[in-house]
Write a protein that holds these residues in place. Sequence first.
Motif, PDB file in Angstrom:
ATOM      1  N   UNK A 178      36.452 -17.506 -28.374  1.00 32.13           N
ATOM      2  CA  UNK A 178      37.889 -17.240 -28.410  1.00 32.13           C
ATOM      3  C   UNK A 178      38.304 -16.324 -27.263  1.00 32.13           C
ATOM      4  N   UNK A 179      37.483 -15.295 -26.994  1.00 35.46           N
ATOM      5  CA  UNK A 179      37.787 -14.375 -25.895  1.00 35.46           C
ATOM      6  C   UNK A 179      37.745 -15.090 -24.554  1.00 35.46           C
ATOM      7  N   UNK A 180      36.725 -15.943 -24.361  1.00 31.54           N
ATOM      8  CA  UNK A 180      36.619 -16.702 -23.110  1.00 31.54           C
ATOM      9  C   UNK A 180      37.809 -17.646 -22.934  1.00 31.54           C
ATOM     10  N   UNK A 181      38.176 -18.346 -24.010  1.00 32.16           N
ATOM     11  CA  UNK A 181      39.303 -19.274 -23.926  1.00 32.16           C
ATOM     12  C   UNK A 181      40.616 -18.541 -23.683  1.00 32.16           C
ATOM     13  N   UNK A 182      40.749 -17.349 -24.267  1.00 36.79           N
ATOM     14  CA  UNK A 182      41.956 -16.564 -24.021  1.00 36.79           C
ATOM     15  C   UNK A 182      42.068 -16.175 -22.553  1.00 36.79           C
ATOM     16  N   UNK A 183      40.939 -15.811 -21.948  1.00 39.05           N
ATOM     17  CA  UNK A 183      40.938 -15.470 -20.521  1.00 39.05           C
ATOM     18  C   UNK A 183      41.334 -16.677 -19.686  1.00 39.05           C
ATOM     19  N   UNK A 184      40.757 -17.849 -20.012  1.00 38.58           N
ATOM     20  CA  UNK A 184      41.091 -19.075 -19.285  1.00 38.58           C
ATOM     21  C   UNK A 184      42.549 -19.458 -19.505  1.00 38.58           C
TER      22      UNK A 184
ATOM     23  N   UNK B 299      45.343 -23.527 -25.490  1.00 35.65           N
ATOM     24  CA  UNK B 299      46.049 -22.868 -26.592  1.00 35.65           C
ATOM     25  C   UNK B 299      45.576 -23.421 -27.934  1.00 35.65           C
ATOM     26  N   UNK B 300      45.367 -24.735 -27.987  1.00 32.57           N
ATOM     27  CA  UNK B 300      44.857 -25.351 -29.215  1.00 32.57           C
ATOM     28  C   UNK B 300      43.460 -24.837 -29.531  1.00 32.57           C
ATOM     29  N   UNK B 301      42.604 -24.751 -28.500  1.00 34.60           N
ATOM     30  CA  UNK B 301      41.241 -24.269 -28.708  1.00 34.60           C
ATOM     31  C   UNK B 301      41.240 -22.816 -29.180  1.00 34.60           C
ATOM     32  N   UNK B 302      42.096 -22.003 -28.588  1.00 36.63           N
ATOM     33  CA  UNK B 302      42.169 -20.599 -28.988  1.00 36.63           C
ATOM     34  C   UNK B 302      42.617 -20.489 -30.439  1.00 36.63           C
ATOM     35  N   UNK B 303      43.633 -21.260 -30.811  1.00 34.78           N
ATOM     36  CA  UNK B 303      44.108 -21.229 -32.197  1.00 34.78           C
ATOM     37  C   UNK B 303      43.006 -21.638 -33.165  1.00 34.78           C
ATOM     38  N   UNK B 304      42.273 -22.700 -32.805  1.00 31.91           N
ATOM     39  CA  UNK B 304      41.191 -23.174 -33.673  1.00 31.91           C
ATOM     40  C   UNK B 304      40.078 -22.128 -33.767  1.00 31.91           C
ATOM     41  N   UNK B 305      39.718 -21.503 -32.634  1.00 30.83           N
ATOM     42  CA  UNK B 305      38.657 -20.492 -32.648  1.00 30.83           C
ATOM     43  C   UNK B 305      39.063 -19.282 -33.477  1.00 30.83           C
ATOM     44  N   UNK B 306      40.322 -18.875 -33.344  1.00 34.15           N
ATOM     45  CA  UNK B 306      40.781 -17.735 -34.128  1.00 34.15           C
ATOM     46  C   UNK B 306      40.802 -18.062 -35.623  1.00 34.15           C
ATOM     47  N   UNK B 307      41.130 -19.291 -35.956  1.00 41.51           N
ATOM     48  CA  UNK B 307      41.110 -19.708 -37.350  1.00 41.51           C
ATOM     49  C   UNK B 307      39.679 -19.718 -37.894  1.00 41.51           C
ATOM     50  N   UNK B 308      38.739 -20.225 -37.067  1.00 43.71           N
ATOM     51  CA  UNK B 308      37.327 -20.213 -37.494  1.00 43.71           C
ATOM     52  C   UNK B 308      36.819 -18.790 -37.647  1.00 43.71           C
ATOM     53  N   UNK B 309      37.239 -17.908 -36.753  1.00 41.06           N
ATOM     54  CA  UNK B 309      36.808 -16.516 -36.841  1.00 41.06           C
ATOM     55  C   UNK B 309      37.331 -15.862 -38.121  1.00 41.06           C
TER      56      UNK B 309
END
Length: 348
Positions: free
Chosen positions: A166-172, A79-89
């Motif tokens: 972000x898409x990969x992390x969301x799936x995981x 969840x932290x990684x997804x949040x960070x990736x979405x922020x970077x995006x």
Amino acid sequence: MVSHRRPTQSGPSLGARVSAISAVSAAAATAAALGAAPAGADPQHRPEAARSTVDRLLADAERATEQFNAADERTRRLRTRVDEAQDRAARGQEQVNTMRGALGSLAVAQYRSGGVDPSLALLLSSDPDSYLDKAAVLERVGQRQSGALRELRQAQRKLGQVRKEATRDLTELERSRAAVARHKRTVEGKLAEARRVLAALPTADRGAYDRSSRSDRGDLAGAPVGDASTAGSSARATAAVRAAAGAVGRPYVWGANGPSGFDCSGLTQWAYGQAGVGLPRTSQAQRYAGRRVPLSQALPGDLVAYRADASHIAMYVGNGQVIHAPYPGAPVRYDPVGMMPVSSVTRV
């Protein structure tokens, strides 16, 4: 080893508290030793068989609890990684939009200046020197545009990569959430089955379950720490022992790591956290969080893992005793270090 990640102090995110499970212990602590058997049953085997079944179910629930803890920890990391990736995006998209705007303004300016051939413009110019100055400026503008285009392409590629991550992390993340829910159902099912087995026995046959399970020395909750007041393997270990001793009597809550309730690995993680040391969340990971030592050389603060799969863990406190969170319904307490087969001893 102070390099471990510092733990959080909160309980499980999916509401894994199961205070109702205290019926396992409530039913077990109401009468005297196992002895009577229901009508028509073998008095020598029925209570022992039920006790063995409950022990197996609680051990299975404990394994599922550690799997729940691992999946829950992974879910939080994802969840932290997804949040960070979405922020970077979002920042990358803003950068791309800014670059596109700047290039658009530059293109409009060049169009308005007209696309006159430099050699013809020089022949028609009344001031060749002035034209040459303007031509140099136009060349620099062209170089800047070319560089801006390269930067824009790089930014777009980077943005695309971030979105893929972000898409990969969301799936995981969704898979991990499903695993958390699956392990949660397993734990609750095992505990419910254990309650049913105990409830099927006459009251007189339930009485000594809590006293006899895991410990051959009775209920040691509230007993003296023995030599736990002596120095452990380090000042951190001694502080962790003090924290664990202060938690004696608090309830077992599966999936929780304090401060009001604990499962087995949650207790050891929390106790060392009070000493400024971050331990991993699961008992299987904690057994590798330091240096292995023989049981004969155990010192207060050492972590004692049980069973071959390290599905249970406790803290050695000296005098042949450990402090641990035993199972639902049994509060944090002291027990003999040999209450179950020891698989390893770890010095943090």
